[in-house]
Design a protein around this motif. Structure first.
Motif, short mmCIF file in Angstrom:
data_model
loop_
_atom_site.label_atom_id
_atom_site.label_comp_id
_atom_site.label_asym_id
_atom_site.label_seq_id
_atom_site.Cartn_x
_atom_site.Cartn_y
_atom_site.Cartn_z
N ILE A 96 0.73 -1.21 0.06
CA ILE A 96 0.09 0.22 0.05
C ILE A 96 0.65 1.52 -0.01
O ILE A 96 0.35 2.41 -0.85
CB ILE A 96 -0.77 0.08 0.70
N GLU A 97 1.63 1.07 0.88
CA GLU A 97 3.11 2.51 1.09
C GLU A 97 3.71 2.64 -0.57
O GLU A 97 3.36 3.83 -0.77
CB GLU A 97 3.86 2.56 2.31
N ARG A 98 4.13 1.75 -0.57
CA ARG A 98 4.57 1.71 -2.62
C ARG A 98 3.86 2.25 -3.63
O ARG A 98 4.77 3.58 -4.12
CB ARG A 98 4.60 0.27 -2.84
N TRP A 99 2.44 2.55 -3.68
CA TRP A 99 1.60 2.83 -4.32
C TRP A 99 1.11 4.56 -3.41
O TRP A 99 1.23 5.43 -4.52
CB TRP A 99 0.34 2.52 -4.81
N MET A 100 1.34 4.77 -2.54
CA MET A 100 0.94 6.05 -1.81
C MET A 100 2.32 7.46 -2.05
O MET A 100 2.38 7.82 -2.93
CB MET A 100 0.78 5.70 -0.30
N ASP A 101 4.21 6.14 -2.36
CA ASP A 101 5.17 6.61 -2.56
C ASP A 101 4.89 7.38 -3.82
O ASP A 101 5.70 8.49 -4.19
CB ASP A 101 5.72 6.41 -2.08
N TRP A 102 4.39 6.46 -4.70
CA TRP A 102 4.62 6.43 -6.20
C TRP A 102 3.67 7.81 -7.08
O TRP A 102 4.17 8.04 -7.78
CB TRP A 102 3.51 5.10 -7.52
N GLN A 103 2.11 7.80 -6.55
CA GLN A 103 1.60 8.76 -6.65
C GLN A 103 2.41 10.16 -6.07
O GLN A 103 2.46 11.37 -6.98
CB GLN A 103 0.18 8.81 -5.50
N LEU A 104 2.82 9.92 -5.08
CA LEU A 104 3.76 11.26 -4.46
C LEU A 104 4.53 11.73 -5.16
O LEU A 104 5.13 12.53 -6.38
CB LEU A 104 3.97 11.49 -2.62
N ALA A 105 5.63 10.69 -5.69
CA ALA A 105 6.63 10.88 -6.55
C ALA A 105 6.33 10.99 -8.12
O ALA A 105 7.13 11.55 -9.28
CB ALA A 105 8.36 10.08 -6.32
N HIS A 106 5.85 10.70 -8.69
CA HIS A 106 5.82 9.87 -9.76
C HIS A 106 4.45 10.23 -10.79
O HIS A 106 4.45 11.17 -12.08
CB HIS A 106 5.36 8.59 -10.42
N LEU A 107 3.19 10.74 -10.16
CA LEU A 107 2.32 11.10 -10.34
C LEU A 107 1.59 12.40 -10.26
O LEU A 107 1.38 12.69 -11.11
CB LEU A 107 0.99 9.78 -10.12
#
Length: 208
Positions: A96-107
């Motif tokens: 879950i945290e991976r996708w939260m970080d993906w949202q912040l860093a990439h999306l």
């Protein structure tokens, strides 16, 4: 009583309002940021030196900023639905945290460029080359998420903080006047989010 500082048309504030509604957490909200100002005031900067929204303030005055950090904190200290959105098992939580970080860093960066271009920047001041590049980047990211969603109801299987963090932007993706590829899994996930009453009320609203 939990106090949330921030305006309702902020994507990062929407995350918290949607989470609290899903988890049944009572809160009070006070407008801040944008046309409401306050974020540059000394009292506000004492809570958040970045002068951004949202800020979570608890009854004893303790304050926390950064929207995904606030989501994790609230889920960690609450029971029931809130805790279920952020399971304690290390691998499930890490997913879950991976996708939260993906949202912040990439999306967030390309989606912010596209959103501001079409919603908040006057037409004469729009940087179309930058927007075209952002659209190309965002399209690739949404394709990646579409593949992740194949065979899944939600980003990490069960509805979780990952869906809340990213779900704010998928509404904008489908609402903005841009060319989009046909991504069936992404569209089906968005439709499932739209079926959630709190999402429709808080997130799937006219953009401003």
């Amino acid at each position: 009583m939990t106090l949330i500082w921030g305006r309702t048309n902020s994507s990062n504030v929407m995350k918290l309002l949607w989470f609290c509604a899903e988890a049944g957490i009572p809160y009070e909200r006070r407008d801040a940021g944008g046309t409401f100002g306050l974020v540059g005031d000394d009292a506000y900067k004492a809570m958040n030196p970045m002068s951004l929204v949202p800020v979570l303030q608890e009854a004893d005055g303790w304050a926390l900023w950064e929207s995904n950090t606030i989501l994790r904190y609230l889920a960690a200290v609450q029971a029931g639905t809130a805790a279920a959105l952020y399971p304690a098992e290390p691998r499930r939580r890490a997913g879950i945290e991976r996708w939260m970080d993906w949202q912040l860093a990439h999306l967030t960066p390309p989606m912010t460029t596209i959103f501001f271009t079409h919603v908040r920047i006057p037409e004469a001041e729009r940087d179309w080359p930058a927007t075209t590049a952002a659209l190309e980047k965002a399209t690739g990211l949404w394709r990646l998420l579409d593949r992740q969603l194949a065979g899944r109801q939600h980003v990490e299987g069960d509805f979780s903080l990952a869906d809340i963090a990213i779900g704010i932007f998928v509404h904008r993706w489908f609402a903005l006047p841009v060319e989009r590829p046909e991504l069936a899994h992404l569209r089906a996930w968005y439709d499932r989010l739209l079926a959630r009453p709190h999402y429709s009320r808080i997130v799937a609203v006219p953009m401003s």
